[in-house]
Each structure stands twice: as C-alpha cells, then as structure tokens.
Design an enzyme around this catalytic site. Structure first.
Site, PDB file in Angstrom:
ATOM      1  CG  HIS A 169      11.206 -31.138  51.540  1.00 21.50           C
ATOM      2  ND1 HIS A 169      10.301 -30.310  52.149  1.00 21.50           N
ATOM      3  CD2 HIS A 169      12.404 -30.519  51.652  1.00 21.50           C
ATOM      4  CE1 HIS A 169      10.918 -29.230  52.594  1.00 21.50           C
ATOM      5  NE2 HIS A 169      12.204 -29.333  52.307  1.00 21.50           N
TER       6      HIS A 169
HETATM    7  C1  UD1 Z   1      15.916 -28.465  48.283  1.00 23.58           C
HETATM    8  C2  UD1 Z   1      16.854 -27.886  49.330  1.00 23.58           C
HETATM    9  C3  UD1 Z   1      16.178 -27.919  50.688  1.00 23.58           C
HETATM   10  C4  UD1 Z   1      14.830 -27.227  50.633  1.00 23.58           C
HETATM   11  C5  UD1 Z   1      13.987 -27.796  49.515  1.00 23.58           C
HETATM   12  C6  UD1 Z   1      12.731 -26.987  49.382  1.00 23.58           C
HETATM   13  C7  UD1 Z   1      19.272 -28.214  49.055  1.00 23.58           C
HETATM   14  C8  UD1 Z   1      20.429 -28.994  49.488  1.00 23.58           C
HETATM   15  N1  UD1 Z   1      18.074 -28.674  49.428  1.00 23.58           N
HETATM   16  O1  UD1 Z   1      15.672 -29.814  48.603  1.00 23.58           O
HETATM   17  O2  UD1 Z   1      16.980 -27.256  51.635  1.00 23.58           O
HETATM   18  O3  UD1 Z   1      14.193 -27.396  51.866  1.00 23.58           O
HETATM   19  O4  UD1 Z   1      14.706 -27.723  48.269  1.00 23.58           O
HETATM   20  O5  UD1 Z   1      11.755 -27.600  48.625  1.00 23.58           O
HETATM   21  O6  UD1 Z   1      19.429 -27.221  48.394  1.00 23.58           O
HETATM   22  N2  UD1 Z   1      12.900 -32.519  41.746  1.00 23.58           N
HETATM   23  C9  UD1 Z   1      11.990 -32.515  40.723  1.00 23.58           C
HETATM   24  N3  UD1 Z   1      11.579 -31.304  40.239  1.00 23.58           N
HETATM   25  C10 UD1 Z   1      12.025 -30.118  40.705  1.00 23.58           C
HETATM   26  C11 UD1 Z   1      12.961 -30.129  41.748  1.00 23.58           C
HETATM   27  C12 UD1 Z   1      13.386 -31.345  42.259  1.00 23.58           C
HETATM   28  O7  UD1 Z   1      11.553 -33.572  40.267  1.00 23.58           O
HETATM   29  O8  UD1 Z   1      11.596 -29.054  40.211  1.00 23.58           O
HETATM   30  C13 UD1 Z   1      13.333 -33.829  42.317  1.00 23.58           C
HETATM   31  C14 UD1 Z   1      14.571 -34.386  41.636  1.00 23.58           C
HETATM   32  O9  UD1 Z   1      14.444 -35.786  41.597  1.00 23.58           O
HETATM   33  C15 UD1 Z   1      15.663 -34.017  42.611  1.00 23.58           C
HETATM   34  C16 UD1 Z   1      14.959 -34.074  43.957  1.00 23.58           C
HETATM   35  O10 UD1 Z   1      13.640 -33.636  43.693  1.00 23.58           O
HETATM   36  O11 UD1 Z   1      16.757 -34.879  42.548  1.00 23.58           O
HETATM   37  C17 UD1 Z   1      15.602 -33.211  45.012  1.00 23.58           C
HETATM   38  O12 UD1 Z   1      15.765 -31.859  44.575  1.00 23.58           O
HETATM   39  P1  UD1 Z   1      16.911 -30.935  45.202  1.00 23.58           P
HETATM   40  O13 UD1 Z   1      16.759 -29.553  44.728  1.00 23.58           O
HETATM   41  O14 UD1 Z   1      18.244 -31.584  45.070  1.00 23.58           O
HETATM   42  O15 UD1 Z   1      16.592 -31.026  46.744  1.00 23.58           O
HETATM   43  P2  UD1 Z   1      15.218 -30.827  47.508  1.00 23.58           P
HETATM   44  O16 UD1 Z   1      14.898 -32.092  48.224  1.00 23.58           O
HETATM   45  O17 UD1 Z   1      14.213 -30.254  46.592  1.00 23.58           O
HETATM   46  N1  UDP Z   2       4.792 -24.244  49.872  1.00 23.72           N
HETATM   47  C1  UDP Z   2       3.894 -24.129  48.813  1.00 23.72           C
HETATM   48  N2  UDP Z   2       3.326 -25.254  48.306  1.00 23.72           N
HETATM   49  C2  UDP Z   2       3.557 -26.510  48.802  1.00 23.72           C
HETATM   50  C3  UDP Z   2       4.472 -26.602  49.897  1.00 23.72           C
HETATM   51  C4  UDP Z   2       5.081 -25.466  50.384  1.00 23.72           C
HETATM   52  O1  UDP Z   2       3.617 -23.014  48.355  1.00 23.72           O
HETATM   53  O2  UDP Z   2       2.986 -27.491  48.299  1.00 23.72           O
HETATM   54  C5  UDP Z   2       5.447 -23.018  50.386  1.00 23.72           C
HETATM   55  C6  UDP Z   2       5.303 -22.772  51.865  1.00 23.72           C
HETATM   56  O3  UDP Z   2       4.105 -22.076  52.154  1.00 23.72           O
HETATM   57  C7  UDP Z   2       6.532 -21.928  52.157  1.00 23.72           C
HETATM   58  C8  UDP Z   2       7.575 -22.523  51.235  1.00 23.72           C
HETATM   59  O4  UDP Z   2       6.835 -23.181  50.204  1.00 23.72           O
HETATM   60  O5  UDP Z   2       6.295 -20.578  51.791  1.00 23.72           O
HETATM   61  C9  UDP Z   2       8.447 -23.512  51.963  1.00 23.72           C
HETATM   62  O6  UDP Z   2       9.203 -24.224  51.038  1.00 23.72           O
HETATM   63  P1  UDP Z   2       9.733 -25.712  51.279  1.00 23.72           P
HETATM   64  O7  UDP Z   2       8.956 -26.373  52.343  1.00 23.72           O
HETATM   65  O8  UDP Z   2       9.819 -26.347  49.946  1.00 23.72           O
HETATM   66  O9  UDP Z   2      11.240 -25.445  51.728  1.00 23.72           O
HETATM   67  P2  UDP Z   2      11.963 -25.193  53.151  1.00 23.72           P
HETATM   68  O10 UDP Z   2      11.317 -24.018  53.772  1.00 23.72           O
HETATM   69  O11 UDP Z   2      11.825 -26.453  53.928  1.00 23.72           O
HETATM   70  O12 UDP Z   2      13.376 -24.978  52.777  1.00 23.72           O
END
Ligand code: UD1
Ligand code: UDP
Length: 362
Positions: free
Chosen positions: A207
C-alpha cells in the site's frame, strides 16, 4: 482519577491500542479511558473488523474524517479533535504509530497543554519522502512520554536531543495482540475459504504510495508476480488504496490474468494472522507486517529502499528488496531454494508491553 484519551484512526492503530485499553481498564479507580476514533480508515474491513476481533468497544468518540489529501485530512482531524479536547480535557492523550491521525491529534493536545504519550516512538527510516517519517518526527518532538519498541529507537531519540528521562523502552505493543490472539487466529478457516490446502503460498500486502501510486512501480511488481506465480501460489489481500490504483492505472486486467494469484478483500485480524503464520514467506511494504513476520519466524521480503524497523533486518527474518522485477524474482527464488534467514525475537517483544506502559502512568 486521571482521564486518558486513546487515539486510533487507521488499521495499524487498532492492534496497538487494544492491549493498552484492556490494561487501563484493569484500574478503574485510577483511570477513566476514552477511545477516540478519527475515522481515517472507515471501510468495515479496515476498521470495524478489528474492533470485533480485538474485543474493542465502540469508540467513545468517532470523528468521521474519512479520506482526503494530507493537508485536508490532517486539518479535519485537528479541527474535530480540538473540539472534543476542549469539551473533555483529558489529563493525557496517547497516540500510536505514524499515521496522519497520530500527528494531528498530538499537535491538537500539546497546543492545549495536554501532555501526549507516543507509543512506538523513535522509529526512523531517515526518508523524509515518506509521510510517515514526517508524522514520526513531529509527534516525537512534542510528546512528553516516548514509549519505544526497540533499542534503535532509543538511540535515534537521544541523537535528536530528546531528554533521556522522557524515553521509556517498553517493547513492541503489536506483539501483545499477536501473542494474545495467536491461538484464536490459528482456528481461522480462511485457508479453506479461499481454497488453499497447504503452506505452499506467499502472502502479499502492498500500500505504499511509492509502490502503488504510479504505473511504473506497480507494473514492475506485477511483472515479478507473474513470474513468481509459476512456482508458488500468491495470496494478496488488497488494501483499498491499491485496489483503486490498479483501476486508475489500467492494471486491473493484468493482475486478474495472473493465474496463481488469489486476490482477496483486506483480511480481518485473525484471518491475516493465520495467513501469516502458515505462509512459506511474505512479501510486503507494511510496517507492522515486517515485525509480525519476524516474531513468527517467517521469511519476509520488504519492497522498500529502507525501513524504520531495522531490528527486523538485523535480528529478524526481514530483508529489503529493491523495486526491480529481476531483483524481486531473485530474492524469491533464493527463499524457494531454501536459503532463508533464521531470525530471533527482539528484546521485549514479549506480550507484556501494555503492562509496562501502565506502570509508567501509575
Ligand atoms: C495510511 C497511513 C499509512 C499506513 C496505512 C495502513 C498516513 C499518511 N498513511 O495509508 O502510514 O501504513 O494507512 O493501512 O496516515 N481508503 C478506502 N477505505 C478506507 C481507507 C482508505 O477506500 O477505509 C482509500 C481511499 O481512497 C484513500 C486511500 O485508501 O484515499 C488512502 O487512505 P489513507 O488513509 O489516506 O492512506 P493509506 O494509504 O491507507
Ligand atoms: N493486517 C490485517 N489484514 C490485512 C493486512 C494487514 O489484519 O489484510 C494487519 C497486520 O497483521 C498488522 C497491521 O494490519 O497487524 C498492519 O497494518 P498496515 O499494513 O495496514 O499498516 P502499516 O503497519 O504499514 O502502517
């Protein structure tokens, strides 16, 4: 009685706050705890699933900010959380990790002179092109308690001039949840549900904007998947960001055409744990998955030029891999040939981090 706010916003926050929530609740005469959910992640599979798997109650406050640009999302969290802080005035605000919700709520609190504790403080990738690194630097520079997961984090904070008395090496709180729920996770039926009979598969999560927000990056990765999938099944629970980008970048048909690749919705906590612990190896760009795979002793290839969790490389099973089709294939073939890294579990990744944190506050 001290009033504590625990802030969550995105998927990686829930498994870090759940153990702390439970531990604070063991001392009802001393602490009144409220769970604040910013709503940065809002899909059922990115949020609600974790509340049920991790036994968290409904949040006391839901800010409902949703998605947006960094500026907009951060601003909306700050605007909405400030109102809550003014009404409720907790004694301490606890934030976790490095997402936008972390930094936004920390800034709000500190400006109202409410002290902040940062769980998972001190991690550094030294890569300021990543939004998470900016969130870490901001939060650590204003927090009163810096609760660190590993000794490298302590060293980073000391190097930045943080007063030693603010730094507390408490260990890795994600591992508290992992240890607590691993037996329950082992009972998950996800493998049967998706038709995987044995442990001959690679689990994938992606992601990071660098990997998924541009055609070249994502295409490079898919080319590698096409080749790797000739030798091993790939299971890919896909992050909503990545799903959207596959469509935007015109790569949806390409991914669907990879025969041995099984795309599934983002997995719940138990299901994902199960998929991790029984996989042959993991390919990821997640922060938390680098740590969990190290605890499970499962080889992990991290598609990033750097990591804020270097202990997973120096002590654990993690290995960084360049965003290059041939390099990815080479690293995978190496694992399939049996050349796997034997790691060890880092110090204080022992399931008792929440109780060490509570001791500090008591
Ligand atoms: C965010 C965090 C990242 C973390 C990740 C974990 C920041 C800057 N980034 O990234 O550090 O590793 O979460 O998963 O805080 N979206 C949906 N549904 C949701 C959430 C997001 O459709 O419930 C889509 C939307 O199009 C959104 C995009 O995902 O614009 C990105 O979501 P966002 O929370 O901005 O960043 P992540 O890539 O999820
Ligand atoms: N995770 C989950 N389901 C998924 C992917 C990740 O439960 O499909 C869990 C994973 O085991 C860990 C956490 O989500 O506990 C990590 O989150 P993510 O990778 O979204 O964020 P990051 O750690 O990169 O910020």
């Amino acid at each position: 009685m001290k009033k504590i706010h625990l802030v969550v916003g995105a998927r990686p926050n829930f498994m870090k706050m759940a153990p702390l929530y439970d531990e604070f609740r063991k001392h009802p005469d001393e602490f009144q705890v409220k769970l604040i959910h910013t709503g940065q992640h809002y899909d059922e599979r990115m949020s609600a699933f974790f509340f049920s798997d991790l036994g968290l109650p409904e949040p006391d406050v839901y800010l409902g900010v949703g998605s947006g640009s960094h500026g907009r999302q951060t601003a909306l969290i700050m605007e909405r959380y400030e109102e809550i802080l003014l009404q409720d005035r907790p004694d301490v605000v606890i934030v976790a990790g490095d997402v936008n919700s972390t930094a936004a709520c920390a800034i709000d609190a500190v400006k109202l002179q409410i002290p902040v504790a940062h769980l998972e403080a001190g991690l550094r990738s030294f890569d300021r092109s990543m939004p998470e690194e900016i969130n870490r630097l901001i939060t650590d520079s204003i927090a009163e308690w810096l609760l660190t997961p590993s000794s490298d984090a302590d060293a980073n904070l000391l190097h930045e001039g943080i007063a030693p008395e603010k730094i507390h090496f408490v260990g890795n709180i994600m591992i508290d949840s992992l240890i607590r729920y691993k037996e329950r996770a082992a009972m998950s039926t996800i493998r049967q549900e998706i038709g995987i009979e044995n442990d001959e598969y690679c689990l994938i999560t992606l992601h990071r904007p660098r990997n998924v927000d541009n055609f070249e990056g994502l295409n490079t990765i898919l080319n590698a998947f096409k080749e790797i999938s000739k030798n091993i099944k790939l299971i890919f629970p896909i992050h909503p960001r990545t799903r959207k980008q596959l469509i935007n970048l015109g790569l949806e048909d390409k991914v669907k055409a990879i025969k041995n690749l099984i795309l599934i919705e983002p997995a719940g906590y138990y299901d994902f744990m199960k998929l991790q612990m029984e996989s042959k190896f993991i390919l990821t760009d997640s922060g938390g998955v680098q740590e969990e795979s190290t605890w499970f002793g499962i080889p992990c290839l991290t598609l990033r030029p750097n990591t804020e969790r270097p202990i997973t490389v120096t002590e654990g099973t993690n290995q960084l891999v360049e965003l290059n089709t041939d390099k990815i294939i080479l690293a995978v073939n190496n694992i399939l040939a049996g050349n796997t890294k034997k790691g060890k579990i880092p110090l204080l990744w022992d399931g008792n981090t929440a109780s060490r944190v509570i001791k500090i506050f008591r």
